[in-house]
Design a protein around this motif. Structure first.
Motif, PDB file in Angstrom:
ATOM      1  N   ASN B 288      -0.382  53.490  72.441  1.00  0.00           N
ATOM      2  CA  ASN B 288      -1.547  53.665  73.108  1.00  0.00           C
ATOM      3  C   ASN B 288      -1.442  55.435  74.308  1.00  0.00           C
ATOM      4  O   ASN B 288      -2.355  55.363  74.550  1.00  0.00           O
ATOM      5  CB  ASN B 288      -1.203  52.770  74.302  1.00  0.00           C
ATOM      6  N   VAL B 293      -6.542  61.475  66.162  1.00  0.00           N
ATOM      7  CA  VAL B 293      -7.283  60.642  65.964  1.00  0.00           C
ATOM      8  C   VAL B 293      -7.877  59.657  67.433  1.00  0.00           C
ATOM      9  O   VAL B 293      -9.321  59.649  67.564  1.00  0.00           O
ATOM     10  CB  VAL B 293      -6.719  58.831  65.065  1.00  0.00           C
ATOM     11  N   LYS B 297     -12.365  60.422  69.137  1.00  0.00           N
ATOM     12  CA  LYS B 297     -13.038  59.213  69.113  1.00  0.00           C
ATOM     13  C   LYS B 297     -13.527  60.022  70.204  1.00  0.00           C
ATOM     14  O   LYS B 297     -14.869  60.046  71.107  1.00  0.00           O
ATOM     15  CB  LYS B 297     -12.376  58.402  69.059  1.00  0.00           C
ATOM     16  N   ARG B 303     -17.099  57.124  68.147  1.00  0.00           N
ATOM     17  CA  ARG B 303     -16.677  56.382  67.429  1.00  0.00           C
ATOM     18  C   ARG B 303     -15.752  57.932  65.476  1.00  0.00           C
ATOM     19  O   ARG B 303     -15.681  56.765  65.471  1.00  0.00           O
ATOM     20  CB  ARG B 303     -18.558  56.247  66.484  1.00  0.00           C
ATOM     21  N   ASP B 306     -18.660  62.750  61.988  1.00  0.00           N
ATOM     22  CA  ASP B 306     -19.341  62.488  61.112  1.00  0.00           C
ATOM     23  C   ASP B 306     -18.888  62.915  60.116  1.00  0.00           C
ATOM     24  O   ASP B 306     -18.814  61.806  58.739  1.00  0.00           O
ATOM     25  CB  ASP B 306     -21.011  63.046  60.917  1.00  0.00           C
ATOM     26  N   ASN B 339      -4.557  60.241  56.608  1.00  0.00           N
ATOM     27  CA  ASN B 339      -4.593  59.009  57.733  1.00  0.00           C
ATOM     28  C   ASN B 339      -5.544  59.604  59.192  1.00  0.00           C
ATOM     29  O   ASN B 339      -6.209  58.541  59.339  1.00  0.00           O
ATOM     30  CB  ASN B 339      -3.756  58.727  57.785  1.00  0.00           C
ATOM     31  N   GLU B 343      -8.834  57.486  59.780  1.00  0.00           N
ATOM     32  CA  GLU B 343      -9.160  56.209  61.077  1.00  0.00           C
ATOM     33  C   GLU B 343      -9.834  57.150  61.785  1.00  0.00           C
ATOM     34  O   GLU B 343     -10.413  57.125  62.963  1.00  0.00           O
ATOM     35  CB  GLU B 343      -7.890  56.595  61.624  1.00  0.00           C
ATOM     36  N   VAL B 345     -12.481  59.412  61.465  1.00  0.00           N
ATOM     37  CA  VAL B 345     -13.949  59.511  61.370  1.00  0.00           C
ATOM     38  C   VAL B 345     -14.927  58.411  61.629  1.00  0.00           C
ATOM     39  O   VAL B 345     -14.093  57.575  61.509  1.00  0.00           O
ATOM     40  CB  VAL B 345     -14.241  60.162  60.176  1.00  0.00           C
ATOM     41  N   ARG B 346     -16.027  58.745  61.564  1.00  0.00           N
ATOM     42  CA  ARG B 346     -16.462  57.403  62.077  1.00  0.00           C
ATOM     43  C   ARG B 346     -16.833  56.436  60.971  1.00  0.00           C
ATOM     44  O   ARG B 346     -16.467  56.465  59.670  1.00  0.00           O
ATOM     45  CB  ARG B 346     -18.297  57.174  62.853  1.00  0.00           C
ATOM     46  N   ASN B 347     -16.744  55.411  61.322  1.00  0.00           N
ATOM     47  CA  ASN B 347     -17.660  54.329  60.196  1.00  0.00           C
ATOM     48  C   ASN B 347     -18.530  55.386  59.451  1.00  0.00           C
ATOM     49  O   ASN B 347     -19.408  55.620  59.208  1.00  0.00           O
ATOM     50  CB  ASN B 347     -17.900  52.523  60.730  1.00  0.00           C
ATOM     51  N   TYR B 348     -18.571  55.015  57.680  1.00  0.00           N
ATOM     52  CA  TYR B 348     -19.396  55.532  56.525  1.00  0.00           C
ATOM     53  C   TYR B 348     -19.268  56.718  56.920  1.00  0.00           C
ATOM     54  O   TYR B 348     -19.885  57.440  56.957  1.00  0.00           O
ATOM     55  CB  TYR B 348     -20.470  54.543  57.240  1.00  0.00           C
TER      56      TYR B 348
END
Lengths: 443, 452
Positions: B288, B293, B297, B303, B306, B339, B343, B345-348
């Motif tokens: 935590n 990462v 975010k 997120r 990109d 990793n 972890e 980058v944003r989704n997609y």
């Protein structure tokens, strides 16, 4: 298994992330929390329930009821078993809890609708999307519903992945803990966005597979950019790979090579004209899957697609590391794919991989300019093709069974026994069997 | 020493058929050099040991060879992997260096279009110009210049021959020397116009195209948030190109002294786009506490960016698990930065790898990659021939400034000391220009000579 328990404990410690949830999550069985989510009539139904590693049972549970205003209750007329359900049975998916109803593919008839539902009415025939999306967040707007930000509250998920998947029906609390669809009734949250109406001309035996198999296999081929003239290799010959071979051929791929270790190689060749196969158990001496592919396609294929699953360790080392929890997924198939692909080619992963892997061939990936494409979970839209007859999903359907036998169905799926590729599960509410589809068998 | 053991294995297994002569790594073999005339060269002498020694001058061996008199050279971050013994198949005495420019001294009988006495820069990879990959300008994957069988076994394919980079890449003697033999000279030399000094043109051999390839191959779109892991010369130039592509936010992940060096040279008009993350001040793993990462975010709307581009390399373990596994040979590369990118980058989203990774890694987060649709893009060794004319053009127009990474000018005699200083990140050393006795006078606006 121990990892599953630890996962549950970890989530309890990290706490759920309930901000911005668009739907009530984690009601994986209407009987939870003293039955407050159950239908007040007390009506019961049959459902396939996870009771522990390798222990799935058909039990009687309470019927679900409407909870959020956008919910719909559907009377199920068709369901099935997925290769990825077998991962759940094996206990390799984190945050599965005793009592969870499984299953993410179904079709049925709408029974009742919540007050905020506008596009559906009782009596409508519908098929669901295996993932639950809100339709409004940034990813939904880009038509990437499996990346929806509002339907999954698992914090462990975010910690492990750095980002979140949408909720998925019947697939553990890691992805929202929604009750599954291998049941006689289901609650569908955000129903306007997650149910598609089926026209009368499309029988359940075809429409059902719009929930997962058809869009997932389509997405694997689409997202990796298979185009006319490409040479493609596909690992695994379950329903997803099978349909991926089909889509690749449809897109004009020059050669499509499917890889597996059993009778499914013959089945694929019989059903999809032009497909070539490799049965890796029959390879001799020094031959491996990648060397065979290099022999068949000098220089390697343009695109490889892995549709097997991270839990399937082939060699002794990986089997041991998987068993002891040193890794959650094997890297063997992905490494084979990287090795078998030409330089600056692409490798897509549509199979379920859930955690960490060892002995991953990063050197080959970096030096030869390979792109590794996580396909993500897939989006939807293939109804017209099914309606017009351009695609016939029943080419992969080999069995029809009753919901009472679905637990035995899981075992047959797991063992790929008795010629089992994909089944259709009928309920007491199902319509009459459509012509040309397999007859009912008792297991 | 694993490095030398694999060389022995290669000798035992044997090469694939050679299209051009392999393993002329030090000109000391029979017929390879002229022992009556010697020159200075930087040679590998074992793990953590490089040394400037006198070796025979090279001579023309094959019809398309060119002998180049070196007027400029440098040291690469990837040369440090060789120093560390992280790259297999090194042999004592091998001459290193894959970035160099100079004046043509001699040409072989079949060489066309190359003039003796004129200035050229050389591509770090040796390409034939005719094969399947060369025809697509993917010169770094040329099929004709590297016959090594071990790489083929490890990777399922192999890269083109590379100067001064071990027998895994063909064992070609490198350019940290006074003279170099350039095989297939007519395809691997780029003429340097009179208005471009060596201090700019030299970097067309590797840094400028490699950083450009990272950005083009991974793709940076207008408006993108871009995270760059490692801001040595490659990372610094990746940032510059990312801004050219229209990135709206560029986040540098590294530590001191590099973060200050690159921030100090950042173009003023793009100051608002710059963010830095000092990873030494943060935690890592499942926790935590703040990590790279979680910081990514935070900086990118919750997120993540990109795109992420890795310009560090697989040998730099952060935590002790990976350090231990690498020491024991349980893995050859750490997955920690990979990793963080997957972890982070944003989704997609997309993650490109340009730092050198050579073998196998453990604890790679394949679950996050698959489930969230992340693209992990091996940028490959950069195909120099695809980009270098375009980049030379940008230099001449003034839209590309290689001087931003230049921090020191040193002598070839001192290059072994420079390796150690560069490794320790001493003297705020980012990228050096190495002069030889043949070099031109120092170009204006570049660092003055430092003697060690």
């Amino acid at each position: 298994m121990a990892q599953n328990k630890t996962g549950n404990i970890a989530e309890k410690a990290l706490g759920h992330d309930d901000q911005n949830r668009a739907a009530t999550t984690d009601i994986s069985n209407p009987a939870r929390d003293g039955g407050k989510y159950a239908d007040p009539s007390g009506e019961r139904m049959k459902a396939l329930v996870w009771m522990g590693k390798n222990d799935v049972r058909v039990l009687e549970v309470p019927k679900p009821r409407i909870i959020d205003s956008h919910d719909v209750i559907v009377k199920v007329t068709g369901s099935t078993v997925c290769g990825s359900d077998v991962h759940l049975m094996h206990g390799v998916i984190l945050q599965t809890e005793k009592g969870d109803i499984l299953g993410h593919e179904f079709c049925g008839v709408v029974e009742s609708v919540g007050p905020a539902v506008t596009k559906l009415s009782p009596g409508d025939r519908v098929v669901n999307s295996f993932c639950i999306s809100c339709g409004e967040c940034r990813y939904c707007k880009e038509k990437l519903p499996t990346a929806c930000e509002k339907t999954n509250a698992s914090k462990l998920h975010v910690k492990l992945y750095g980002g979140r998947l949408s909720g998925i029906f019947g697939y553990s609390h890691f992805v929202g803990g929604y009750a599954g669809r291998q049941a006689e009734f289901v609650r569908v949250p955000l129903a306007d966005n997650n149910l598609m109406k089926l026209p009368d001309s499309v029988p359940d035996e075809k429409g059902l597979y719009l929930s997962d198999v058809l869009p997932t296999s389509y997405h694997a081929v689409n997202h990796t950019g298979v185009k006319e003239g490409d040479n493609v290799a596909i690992w695994g010959l379950g329903p997803i790979s099978f349909m991926a071979c089909y889509w690749a051929k449809k897109r004009g791929a020059k050669r499509v090579i499917g890889i597996d270790n059993n009778w499914r190689t013959e089945y694929a060749k019989a059903k999809i004209p032009g497909v070539e196969t490799i049965n890796f158990e029959l390879l001799k001496g020094d031959e491996t899957v990648p060397t065979k592919i290099h022999e068949m396609v000098p220089g390697g294929v343009d695109i490889s697609i892995d549709a097997t699953g991270g839990e399937y360790g082939k060699g002794f080392v990986h089997k041991m590391e998987l068993a002891t929890g040193m890794e959650q997924d094997t890297s063997e198939m992905v490494n084979e794919a990287i090795y078998a692909t030409r330089k600056f080619g692409r490798v897509g992963i549509i199979a379920d991989y859930v955690g960490f892997t060892n002995h991953f061939n990063i050197g080959a990936l970096m030096e030869l300019g390979i792109t590794l494409v996580g396909c993500g979970q897939s989006p939807k839209e293939l109804l017209e093709m099914v309606e017009s007859g351009e695609v016939d999903p029943t080419i992969k359907v080999t069995h029809r069974i009753r919901i009472d036998d679905i637990d035995k169905g899981y075992k047959l799926q797991e063992k790929r026994a008795q010629g089992w590729v994909k089944c259709f599960v009928e309920m007491r509410f199902s319509a009459k069997r459509a012509e040309g589809t397999p007859e009912l068998v008792r297991l | 020493m694993a490095a030398q053991a694999t060389y022995a294995v290669e000798k035992a297994i044997g090469h694939d058929p050679e299209h051009i002569k392999q393993d002329v790594a030090s000109y000391t073999g029979k017929g390879e050099g002229n022992p009556a005339e010697t020159m200075k060269a930087l040679t590998w002498q074992g793990k953590q040991k490089v040394q400037v020694v006198d070796v025979p001058r090279p001579k023309i061996i094959e019809d398309r060879d060119v002998i180049l008199k070196v007027t400029g050279s440098t040291v690469c971050g990837s040369d440090l992997h060789l120093l560390h013994g992280a790259i297999m198949q090194m042999n004592k005495g091998d001459i290193l260096g894959h970035e160099f420019c100079g004046i043509v001294d001699q040409v072989g009988p079949a060489v066309k279009g190359i003039e003796v006495g004129k200035r050229y820069v050389v591509s770090f990879q040796i390409a034939c110009g005719d094969c399947f990959y060369c025809k697509q300008k993917l010169s770094s994957q040329c099929e004709m210049t590297n016959s090594n069988t071990i790489t083929k076994a490890m990777y399922g394919g192999r890269t083109a021959g590379i100067f001064g980079y071990s027998h895994l890449t063909g064992g070609f003697a490198g350019g940290q020397a006074e003279y170099v033999r350039v095989p297939l000279g007519d395809n691997n030399l780029l003429a340097i116009p009179d208005d471009v000094p060596d201090e700019k043109a030299l970097y067309l051999s590797d840094v400028l195209p490699t950083a450009y390839n990272a950005v083009k191959d991974t793709a940076v779109y207008p408006g993108d948030h871009v995270a760059i892991f490692g801001v040595g010369p490659i990372g610094q130039m990746v940032a510059s190109y990312a801004l050219d592509e229209g990135a709206s936010k560029v986040i540098l992940v590294d530590t001191e002294p590099r973060l200050s060096f690159v921030s100090g040279r950042w173009p003023a008009e793009h100051k608002d786009k710059l963010q830095v993350i000092d990873f030494k001040k943060l935690s890592f793993g499942v926790t935590n506490k703040e990590t790279v990462v979680s910081k990514l975010k935070e900086l990118c709307g919750g997120r993540g960016p990109d795109v992420a581009i890795e310009c560090a390399a697989g040998e730099y373990a952060k935590g002790w698990t990976h350090w231990l596994e690498m020491s024991l040979g349980a893995e050859t590369d750490t997955s920690e930065i990979l990793n963080e990118m997957v972890e982070g980058v944003r989704n997609y989203g997309r993650a490109g790898i340009t730092g050198v990774y050579v073998g196998y890694t453990n604890h790679f987060n394949i679950g996050s990659l698959m489930q969230r649709g992340i693209r992990l893009i091996g940028n490959g060794q950069a195909p120099v021939h695809k980009y270098w004319e375009e980049l030379l053009d940008k230099i001449r127009k003034g839209t590309l400034d290689p001087y931003q990474m230049l921090s020191h000018r040193v002598r070839l005699e001192d290059i072994d000391k420079v390796y150690y200083k560069f490794d320790a990140k001493e003297d705020k050393m980012q990228k050096v220009f190495v002069e030889t006795k043949f070099s031109f006078p120092r170009a204006e606006g570049t660092p003055e000579l430092t003697i060690y």
